[in-house]
Write an enzyme that holds these catalytic residues in place. Structure first.
Site, PDB file in Angstrom:
ATOM      1  N   ASN A 281       0.825  -1.208   0.000  1.00  0.00           N
ATOM      2  CA  ASN A 281       0.000   0.000   0.000  1.00  0.00           C
ATOM      3  C   ASN A 281       0.859   1.257   0.000  1.00  0.00           C
ATOM      4  OD1 ASN A 281      -2.046  -1.802   0.139  1.00  0.00           O
ATOM      5  ND2 ASN A 281      -2.406  -1.563   2.331  1.00  0.00           N
ATOM      6  N   ASP A 283      -0.569   4.167   1.038  1.00  0.00           N
ATOM      7  CA  ASP A 283      -1.366   5.131   1.796  1.00  0.00           C
ATOM      8  C   ASP A 283      -0.722   5.592   3.102  1.00  0.00           C
ATOM      9  OD1 ASP A 283      -1.786   2.866   3.449  1.00  0.00           O
ATOM     10  OD2 ASP A 283      -3.592   2.332   2.329  1.00  0.00           O
ATOM     11  N   HIS A 300       5.972  -0.333  -2.509  1.00  0.00           N
ATOM     12  CA  HIS A 300       5.644   0.471  -3.686  1.00  0.00           C
ATOM     13  C   HIS A 300       5.735   1.963  -3.384  1.00  0.00           C
ATOM     14  CE1 HIS A 300       3.133  -3.191  -5.218  1.00  0.00           C
ATOM     15  NE2 HIS A 300       4.423  -3.442  -5.104  1.00  0.00           N
ATOM     16  N   CYS A 311      15.557  18.306  -9.839  1.00  0.00           N
ATOM     17  CA  CYS A 311      16.688  18.496  -8.919  1.00  0.00           C
ATOM     18  C   CYS A 311      16.698  17.463  -7.802  1.00  0.00           C
ATOM     19  CB  CYS A 311      16.668  19.904  -8.330  1.00  0.00           C
ATOM     20  SG  CYS A 311      15.371  20.147  -7.081  1.00  0.00           S
ATOM     21  N   GLY A 390      -5.039  -9.178   3.387  1.00  0.00           N
ATOM     22  CA  GLY A 390      -5.693  -8.250   2.466  1.00  0.00           C
ATOM     23  C   GLY A 390      -5.035  -8.132   1.105  1.00  0.00           C
ATOM     24  N   THR A 391      -4.518  -9.229   0.613  1.00  0.00           N
ATOM     25  CA  THR A 391      -3.929  -9.202  -0.734  1.00  0.00           C
ATOM     26  C   THR A 391      -4.150 -10.536  -1.425  1.00  0.00           C
ATOM     27  OG1 THR A 391      -1.850  -9.135  -1.977  1.00  0.00           O
ATOM     28  CG2 THR A 391      -1.664  -9.746   0.333  1.00  0.00           C
ATOM     29  N   ASN A 415      -7.869 -12.741   4.667  1.00  0.00           N
ATOM     30  CA  ASN A 415      -8.271 -12.095   3.416  1.00  0.00           C
ATOM     31  C   ASN A 415      -9.752 -12.341   3.177  1.00  0.00           C
ATOM     32  OD1 ASN A 415      -7.479 -10.588   1.102  1.00  0.00           O
ATOM     33  ND2 ASN A 415      -7.531 -12.433  -0.144  1.00  0.00           N
ATOM     34  N   LYS A 416     -10.332 -11.519   2.302  1.00  0.00           N
ATOM     35  CA  LYS A 416     -11.739 -11.687   1.959  1.00  0.00           C
ATOM     36  C   LYS A 416     -11.944 -13.028   1.236  1.00  0.00           C
ATOM     37  CE  LYS A 416     -15.577  -9.192   2.112  1.00  0.00           C
ATOM     38  NZ  LYS A 416     -16.265 -10.421   2.535  1.00  0.00           N
ATOM     39  N   CYS A 432     -10.553  -7.740   7.197  1.00  0.00           N
ATOM     40  CA  CYS A 432      -9.288  -7.695   7.929  1.00  0.00           C
ATOM     41  C   CYS A 432      -9.488  -7.114   9.333  1.00  0.00           C
ATOM     42  CB  CYS A 432      -8.271  -6.860   7.174  1.00  0.00           C
ATOM     43  SG  CYS A 432      -7.992  -7.450   5.500  1.00  0.00           S
TER      44      CYS A 432
HETATM   45 ZN   LIG Z   1      13.576  20.909  -8.283  1.00  0.00          ZN
END
Ligand SMILES: [Zn+2]
Length: 488
Positions: A281, A283, A300, A311, A390-391, A415-416, A432
């Protein structure tokens, strides 16, 4: 376009379900077998095959013959792979038959296995049937191969080889974890838990996942992108950053909130049990829940920080939230004047992402965060329990971790839905948050979350769905009532 190093790519082997081959299958109709009525009913596409068996007549009535008595090789007639033009239609093989086949392959080896399960003179369809029997139904045949039966046969053979290798390399279930109570006990005793998390742990806060019907990719399907996943493609971002910033608000995480499941993760940390949380996730709810940054790795990336594309200056991600909400381009303060000058002078020859900030979520074309590489192998060798939550384990690298864990280390799924392509000792199906609260209660833990009491008192009930395979459901009183009404 996406490549295989980014965070959001699909598994290379993943394809849409393919429809199937009837080519050259007539020879396998010659054996007759007693087939349980239930099976012929549950695979309507196979009904005509069943009717060709001469002594099926006594199955049209009340046969109580168990499936165990069917010869394995004749199962291929029941659950046939059919080809319709350039597509295959895959049979829906019952889980217990898949488990039996896998166990036989692991126990007796590939030669004995094929002897037992594969018809003689197999066609491509027969080979693909074995692939399905080993639990794989998510593969793709190159469309070119359909022009040539030999090519098709070799493609099927390769798929079969891969499937058999995957089964032979996958861990067997630890049968001593034979109840929900035992599962809780394992968590109680563990001291170095790896927790793998995916979108399912955040959906209770209204954060959409990526791949479901209501997920991001479905929501943005009308954007001018060849593939919705290109929203997170670095080359696309450089070419046309407006497309990303027109939709990024959809994945913007809530500030300061976290779920009861994240409170459970925090408890694992507080009690000295959390080796590391590897999350897919972006988030940043792990941080919201107060978990120490050393204890989680956002595979991720996340919205926690943002970086200038030119820059490389890095800032607190929250500073660009208002731009994302307003669908505006966040420009780096340091590069802003230069960006203005360049675009005034010669707008057609500038990278459109010049001097723009981008949230540090991993795009296709970007490598995973360095911390992932520096920790994962050591963690795998040290952990004493793996919990996947949950994956559906469809995206690398998280999906690869489960197979790298030593075979004697217990693995639990929350998990579901079931995840068929990995082997868990215990699969707890449900929300979950409910599972987290239920387990916490059994362990006598309080979770630091405003919904803990409410969920605690919602009549959570654990049911054994398939004790032999370690499958349990957790439902609250409302869901149980709904089930009851639906079944009455
Ligand atoms: Zn910059």
């Amino acid at each position: 376009m996406s490549d295989n190093t980014g965070a959001f790519h699909k598994r290379p082997t993943t394809g849409d379900p393919n429809p199937w081959d009837s080519n050259g299958d007539a020879n396998i109709y010659s054996h007759s077998n007693k087939l349980p009525k239930t099976n012929s009913n549950q695979t309507p596409s196979n009904t005509h095959i069943v009717s060709l068996s001469s002594d099926d007549s006594d199955d049209s009535g009340e046969s109580d013959e168990s499936e165990d008595e069917i010869k394995p090789s004749s199962l291929s007639k029941l659950y046939k792979v059919k080809r319709i033009n350039d597509e295959y239609i895959l049979p829906d093989i019952p889980k217990h038959l898949i488990e039996d086949a896998k166990e036989y392959l692991r126990g007796d080896g590939i030669e004995e296995f094929l002897e037992k399960y594969l018809v003689s003179d197999p066609t491509a369809s027969d080979l693909l049937y074995i692939v399905c029997l080993l639990g794989f139904n998510d593969f793709k045949i190159p469309s070119n191969s359909f022009k040539d039966d030999t090519a098709l046969f070799y493609d099927a053979l390769k798929l079969l080889q891969n499937a058999a290798n995957k089964v032979l390399n996958s861990r067997p279930r630890l049968k001593e974890i034979d109840s929900f109570e035992k599962t809780v006990e394992i968590i109680d005793k563990a001291k170095k838990i790896i927790v793998l998390t995916g979108a399912g742990v955040s959906t209770s806060l209204g954060i959409p996942d990526f791949r479901s019907d209501k997920g991001i990719y479905s929501i943005i399907k009308d954007l001018p992108l060849d593939d919705p996943q290109d929203l997170f493609s670095l080359p696309y971002f450089r070419q046309d950053p407006e497309v990303f910033y027109s939709s990024a608000y959809l994945v913007l995480p809530p500030v300061g909130l976290y779920t009861p499941f994240h409170a459970f993760l925090k408890q694992l940390e507080v009690r000295g049990k959390l080796l590391r949380n590897y999350t897919q996730n972006i988030d940043n709810l792990e941080a919201n829940a107060g978990i120490d940054p050393s204890k989680f790795i956002q595979c991720h990336g996340s919205f926690a920080t943002a970086s200038c594309q030119t820059c490389k200056r890095r800032i607190d991600g929250k500073r660009i939230f208002k731009y994302i909400q307003n669908k505006e381009l966040p420009v780096c303060p340091k590069c802003s004047a230069e960006r203005k000058r360049r675009f005034e002078k010669n707008p057609d020859y500038q990278p459109r992402s010049f001097g723009l900030m981008k949230p540090d979520i991993t795009f296709f074309g970007e490598d995973l965060p360095e911390r992932y590489h520096t920790n994962i192998f050591k963690d795998i060798s040290e952990c004493d329990l793996l919990i996947t939550v949950g994956t559906s384990l469809k995206v690398s690298p998280i999906s690869d971790i489960v197979n790298k864990i030593p075979r004697d280390i217990p693995q639990i799924l929350i998990n579901k839905d079931l995840v068929d392509h990995a082997v868990f000792d215990s699969s707890i199906l449900g929300y979950c948050d409910q599972a987290a609260v239920c387990i916490a209660k059994r362990l006598g833990w309080n979770l630091d979350h405003s919904d803990f009491k409410k969920i605690s008192n919602s009549g959570l009930t654990v049911s054994n769905v398939d004790q032999e395979n370690g499958i349990y459901t957790i439902k609250d009183a409302e869901e149980l009532q709904k089930d009851k009404l639906e079944n009455s």
